[in-house]
Design a protein around this motif. Structure first.
Motif, PDB file in Angstrom:
ATOM      1  N   GLN A   1      -3.901   5.160   5.181  1.00  0.00           N
ATOM      2  CA  GLN A   1      -2.725   5.911   4.727  1.00  0.00           C
ATOM      3  C   GLN A   1      -3.069   7.379   4.499  1.00  0.00           C
ATOM      4  O   GLN A   1      -2.292   8.272   4.884  1.00  0.00           O
ATOM      5  CB  GLN A   1      -2.186   5.278   3.441  1.00  0.00           C
ATOM      6  CG  GLN A   1      -0.760   5.644   3.111  1.00  0.00           C
ATOM      7  CD  GLN A   1       0.223   5.091   4.145  1.00  0.00           C
ATOM      8  OE1 GLN A   1      -0.114   4.224   4.942  1.00  0.00           O
ATOM      9  NE2 GLN A   1       1.424   5.611   4.132  1.00  0.00           N
TER      10      GLN A   1
ATOM     11  N   VAL B   1       0.841  -1.204   0.000  1.00  0.00           N
ATOM     12  CA  VAL B   1       0.000   0.000   0.000  1.00  0.00           C
ATOM     13  C   VAL B   1       0.873   1.249   0.000  1.00  0.00           C
ATOM     14  O   VAL B   1       0.543   2.248  -0.644  1.00  0.00           O
ATOM     15  CB  VAL B   1      -0.976  -0.013   1.196  1.00  0.00           C
ATOM     16  CG1 VAL B   1      -1.673   1.345   1.350  1.00  0.00           C
ATOM     17  CG2 VAL B   1      -2.023  -1.111   1.007  1.00  0.00           C
TER      18      VAL B   1
ATOM     19  N   TYR C   1      -1.992  -2.012  -8.022  1.00  0.00           N
ATOM     20  CA  TYR C   1      -3.280  -2.439  -7.468  1.00  0.00           C
ATOM     21  C   TYR C   1      -3.714  -3.780  -8.049  1.00  0.00           C
ATOM     22  O   TYR C   1      -4.102  -4.701  -7.309  1.00  0.00           O
ATOM     23  CB  TYR C   1      -4.346  -1.371  -7.734  1.00  0.00           C
ATOM     24  CG  TYR C   1      -5.738  -1.827  -7.361  1.00  0.00           C
ATOM     25  CD1 TYR C   1      -6.057  -2.138  -6.041  1.00  0.00           C
ATOM     26  CD2 TYR C   1      -6.732  -1.985  -8.334  1.00  0.00           C
ATOM     27  CE1 TYR C   1      -7.330  -2.571  -5.700  1.00  0.00           C
ATOM     28  CE2 TYR C   1      -7.998  -2.414  -7.991  1.00  0.00           C
ATOM     29  CZ  TYR C   1      -8.296  -2.715  -6.683  1.00  0.00           C
ATOM     30  OH  TYR C   1      -9.548  -3.163  -6.354  1.00  0.00           O
TER      31      TYR C   1
ATOM     32  N   ILE D   1      -7.582  -3.638   0.956  1.00  0.00           N
ATOM     33  CA  ILE D   1      -6.736  -2.635   0.289  1.00  0.00           C
ATOM     34  C   ILE D   1      -7.341  -1.247   0.473  1.00  0.00           C
ATOM     35  O   ILE D   1      -6.632  -0.290   0.796  1.00  0.00           O
ATOM     36  CB  ILE D   1      -6.586  -2.958  -1.212  1.00  0.00           C
ATOM     37  CG1 ILE D   1      -5.880  -4.309  -1.401  1.00  0.00           C
ATOM     38  CG2 ILE D   1      -5.807  -1.847  -1.925  1.00  0.00           C
ATOM     39  CD1 ILE D   1      -5.865  -4.802  -2.835  1.00  0.00           C
TER      40      ILE D   1
ATOM     41  N   ILE E   1      -5.658   1.923   2.263  1.00  0.00           N
ATOM     42  CA  ILE E   1      -5.487   3.205   1.561  1.00  0.00           C
ATOM     43  C   ILE E   1      -6.099   4.328   2.402  1.00  0.00           C
ATOM     44  O   ILE E   1      -5.508   5.407   2.560  1.00  0.00           O
ATOM     45  CB  ILE E   1      -6.145   3.159   0.162  1.00  0.00           C
ATOM     46  CG1 ILE E   1      -5.369   2.222  -0.773  1.00  0.00           C
ATOM     47  CG2 ILE E   1      -6.209   4.570  -0.435  1.00  0.00           C
ATOM     48  CD1 ILE E   1      -6.047   2.011  -2.112  1.00  0.00           C
TER      49      ILE E   1
END
Length: 329
Positions: A249, A210, A229, A242, A246
């Motif tokens: 993040q 990631v 991805y 995922i 994200i």
């Protein structure tokens, strides 16, 4: 933990311990050391009883009341009992009552992920011994540990490469030990580990992938971001996970930006956010590729994508890819 290690070495053990926290590797290490202490050539492991899961507390008490065989103490290991959380109140109360009268010949060790320190059982167990939290060490300690682990095989790794190693595989020590074994077998005695070795041999964590993905998004490299991805999908990484990573993040980058702009020293940001130093450094660097407004919008879009997936309005893989494309474009 040094105190616990000294107690194990000298055999001067308390009647009760609570091992808790998220670092499974360290908990397992100390569990094994305790087992070794209670195993001998005469009785073998007859003075060790192990209970897993939500076992009947009467079974634990019966084992604790059993006299040791040709030894001063016996070891009772109770793992993942959930007795220190809500849901087993009657059992927790019964165990708390028992611990107040536990025999001197018993060493009772609870091994849990989470505990409620406010509960009567925790207080009773801590009074009879103590609670010990097993957390993942800080970055400096992890680097020292990695260097020592590899040195046993006659292999060297410098500090910069050790930091890169954890950036690739994550900070969990159990996984790190496995990856270090692979590196040791690959390099052989007298070798020096490089970043290229890590890229070739080690399995990258979802967090690391990631980081790579968000790097590509921040640099507006749409083709590269989509490639990463789709590679993650081919590796069977779940789209929903995922998306969650994200979102995390984007949130960390936003928090780093806000803290920096409020005057927080960069060296204090990791501690403020409860993150490892290398994670905070990466988020600070990545955050420079986004405005505060774009990070806020990204978090909002990720939330809407999450809701859309959970309500069946859109497929998880498509929703996540749309986020990747939108913010890398």
């Amino acid at each position: 933990m040094k105190k616990l290690w000294d107690e194990i070495k000298t055999g001067n053990l308390s009647q009760c311990y609570i091992f808790y926290g998220g670092e499974q590797y360290l908990k397992k290490q100390y569990e094994n050391r305790l087992k070794q202490t209670f195993t001998d050539s005469l009785s073998g492991d007859m003075n060790i009883s192990i209970f897993n899961g939500e076992i009947d507390v009467n079974n634990i008490i019966d084992a604790a009341e059993t006299m040791p065989f040709f030894a001063e103490k016996r070891l009772i290991l109770v793992k993942d009992s959930k007795l220190f959380k809500t849901g087993r109140k009657n059992d927790s109360e019964k165990m708390a009552d028992y611990i107040e009268t536990i025999p001197q010949s018993t060493c009772l060790v609870f091994i849990e992920d989470e505990v409620d320190k406010r509960g009567r059982l925790y207080k009773a167990a801590a009074k009879a011994g103590r609670g010990i939290e097993f957390k993942t060490p800080d970055e400096k300690e992890l680097i020292t540990w990695v260097q020592k682990q590899l040195k046993r095989s006659g292999i060297d790794i410098d500090i910069k490469t050790a930091v890169y190693f954890f950036g690739c595989i994550g900070s969990g020590m159990e996984n790190a030990e496995s990856e270090l074994g692979k590196l040791a077998a690959y390099k052989g005695e007298g070798g020096v580990v490089s970043a290229q070795d890590i890229d070739e041999i080690c399995t990258r964590s979802l967090e690391a992938k990631v980081f790579d993905l968000v790097d590509a998004i921040g640099q507006r490299k749409t083709d590269r971001a989509v490639e990463i991805y789709r590679g993650m999908l081919m590796a069977k990484d779940a789209p929903m996970m995922i998306l969650t990573m994200i979102t995390r993040q984007f949130r960390l980058m936003l928090q780093c930006r806000v803290l920096l702009e409020s005057g927080t020293p960069q060296t204090n940001i990791a501690g403020t956010l409860g993150q490892k130093d290398f994670v905070a450094r990466k988020c600070i660097a990545q955050g420079k590729n986004f405005t505060v407004e774009s990070l806020k919008n990204a978090m909002k879009d990720c939330l809407e994508a999450d809701i859309g997936i959970k309500t069946g309005k859109i497929k998880d893989d498509l929703a996540t890819e749309m986020i990747v494309i939108k913010y890398s474009n």
